[in-house]
Design an enzyme around this catalytic site. Structure first.
Site, PDB file in Angstrom:
ATOM      1  N   TYR A  36       0.801  -1.258   0.033  1.00  0.00           N
ATOM      2  CA  TYR A  36      -0.125   0.120  -0.080  1.00  0.00           C
ATOM      3  C   TYR A  36       0.930   1.311  -0.066  1.00  0.00           C
ATOM      4  O   TYR A  36       0.921   2.030  -0.862  1.00  0.00           O
ATOM      5  CB  TYR A  36      -0.824   0.061   1.317  1.00  0.00           C
ATOM      6  CG  TYR A  36      -1.855   1.146   1.483  1.00  0.00           C
ATOM      7  CD1 TYR A  36      -2.903   1.263   0.516  1.00  0.00           C
ATOM      8  CD2 TYR A  36      -1.920   2.045   2.300  1.00  0.00           C
ATOM      9  CE1 TYR A  36      -3.783   2.036   0.585  1.00  0.00           C
ATOM     10  CE2 TYR A  36      -2.899   3.063   2.388  1.00  0.00           C
ATOM     11  CZ  TYR A  36      -3.697   3.138   1.552  1.00  0.00           C
ATOM     12  OH  TYR A  36      -4.672   4.146   1.434  1.00  0.00           O
ATOM     13  N   ASP A  37       1.839   1.204   0.926  1.00  0.00           N
ATOM     14  CA  ASP A  37       2.436   2.493   1.086  1.00  0.00           C
ATOM     15  C   ASP A  37       3.505   2.735  -0.121  1.00  0.00           C
ATOM     16  O   ASP A  37       3.591   3.899  -0.797  1.00  0.00           O
ATOM     17  CB  ASP A  37       3.608   2.354   2.380  1.00  0.00           C
ATOM     18  CG  ASP A  37       2.806   2.074   3.761  1.00  0.00           C
ATOM     19  OD1 ASP A  37       1.627   1.798   3.788  1.00  0.00           O
ATOM     20  OD2 ASP A  37       3.512   2.025   4.621  1.00  0.00           O
TER      21      ASP A  37
END
Lengths: 335, 335
Positions: free
Chosen positions: A146-147
């Site tokens: 995600y990041d």
């Protein structure tokens, strides 16, 4: 001039609220929602009866169309760790693959809006976090799909701005909660509420002293609406959008318990790489969006969210008479 | 058992040296090089006459095949700022799109090797940089297409390792130089050498005191060979591979001048976000690859590289009698 807009992830929690706002625009001629219903649910836009709106149940990364759009808002991505950690490759494809594909559907001179995240700051060593903070993200850690895919999509968009003058709007959203969160979303507030309404046991990971800045969805979408289309904005960088009032996870849990008699907190081991703090520096947001700010207190926001969840749980129960277990009970991890 | 191997970027500077090493393997049955010849050149593998080798001139992100491979080594990406900053979107596609696509060509239980970069550390606040350092990368800066797509590809691979047990080898390469660098590559050593041999004016960006750890390609490829296939390695994280002897850009420039009479240094404004230092912490590399280390001094490495470049320039001149300008003269930016 009638505008054509595409929203990816428009059946999601924040996406569907943004869709409601978009349909208030007089200049909007056509609104196409692209959503694969992975974490989004069609029910979130079922209240809408507007001939300008259409839904395409497809992946953002492979959606094809002969149409070209004046504005594209790319929100397609799970946002809850318990969802993206289960399907990291799909998360990366949704974010970057989605952006790469949707860029091909933008009219020349069109605007590309993207909901990035405070997760680009990782477990921050600076608090509050200004947009210029480079972050502390473990790029091979359990939250990295995600990041890093959010970070890389930002890179893609700003490099496209640099190279070809693309009109880019990138908001970095901090924790957001409110109606239309999935019952099984897994993030703290919705989780506490659905747990309070079902098992009565609220799971707090670690000591619960990790703080978050909880933004009520209407406040957050106010900011997005102004940044993405309503205000005339010359600023061209990333913008933090969130509530800068920090409250601990435990305080929220205790508040939910106070609203639901018989519920109680239970501590579980800490979630992997759960950030210890996360708070937006809103200096820039206040300059770019004068008078904007989070107006709903967490007490009010949690009450409104609880009310909505009560309806969902009760609907779910009447639809599933044989069992009282609602699907919120899957293991979750962190806010 | 005869092994099938795919190398993306196998016509590139490092890729072609890796191809040479792979062809020394007795267990290698087939070697497919996928290269779109964007920064790679076919000439780099033209000396090879081995029926096991075949070249597919295609993008790593769209190469399709019915074959499945035992080992895939994904090196396809420009590595010089002056190249990736001109085509950032293509750079992102090569790295992540390449990895996503090539993963579909791996046999179950196969090994996926990736050449990441010290750029994942950005402009580091810690020196030397251990693998655990999270980096200081401006994710919307002018180097972000490369830095962030390398970071995100690492995320993709390690998340695949976590979720499905993928056998992953990720090397973080520090500055590498040597024969087969493009004359117009644009990074410091090759640039100094080609400038010395042509215009005689070596452009140093800023004061030249920014330091780098210059790894001679044979030393670096020794490390890759051992990490990717030769040693039996149980370690499953990222590994720094580079030379940890820091030398300033200016010292290299002056050394090149000392080898080419009549050449001199000229200072230019600093390159955007040129890191002030970059040096691998090799503690882990020494444990994982006992006795490995950079053995070639910069003096020796620069001499060997100069010799190779002399041949290139002389070949180029005899092929282009009408002009003595070699293509190294395009604007370049930083190491």
């Amino acid at each position: 001039m009638s505008r054509s807009v595409l929203v990816s992830g428009g059946c999601g929690f924040i996406g569907s609220h943004l869709v409601d706002r978009l349909l208030l625009r007089a200049d909007l001629g056509k609104l196409v929602v692209v959503d694969n219903l992975w974490t989004g649910v069609q029910q979130n836009i079922e209240h809408i009866n507007d001939p300008r709106l259409s839904l395409e149940v497809q992946d953002a990364e492979s959606f094809a169309s002969h149409q070209r759009f004046d504005e594209i808002m790319h929100l397609a991505s799970p946002a809850s760790p318990s969802w993206y950690m289960r399907e990291p490759v799909r998360t990366i494809k949704a974010n970057i693959g989605g952006a790469l594909n949707l860029l091909t559907l933008l009219k020349p001179g069109g605007r590309f809006c993207f909901t990035s995240t405070s997760e680009v700051y990782g477990d921050p060593l600076v608090s509050p976090q200004p947009e210029s903070y480079r972050g502390s993200v473990d790029c091979i850690g359990p939250r990295s799909s995600y990041d890093e895919s959010k970070r890389c999509t930002e890179a893609l968009l700003f490099e496209s701005q640099r190279i070809s003058g693309l009109d880019v709007r990138v908001a970095r959203l901090f924790n957001t909660y409110g109606p239309r969160t999935r019952i099984d979303d897994g993030r703290a507030i919705s989780n506490f509420i659905s747990q309070a309404l079902t098992t009565g046991i609220l799971t707090v990971y670690g000591d619960g002293l990790q703080s978050r800045s909880w933004g009520y969805v209407e406040d957050i979408v106010d900011g997005l609406e102004r940044f993405f289309w309503r205000d005339n904005i010359s600023y061209r960088g990333t913008l933090n959008i969130g509530n800068d009032c920090e409250v601990s996870v435990l305080e929220i849990a205790n508040f939910v318990c106070s609203l639901v008699p018989g519920s109680r907190v239970e501590h579980h081991p800490p979630a992997p790489q759960d950030p210890t703090n996360r708070c937006p520096d809103l200096t820039l947001a206040r300059r770019v969006l004068p008078d904007w700010g989070a107006k709903v207190s967490y007490q009010e926001g949690v009450r409104l969210t609880l009310e909505w969840f009560r309806e969902q749980v009760s609907e779910w129960r009447s639809a599933n008479m044989e069992s009282s277990a609602v699907p919120a009970m899957r293991p979750v991890s962190g806010a």
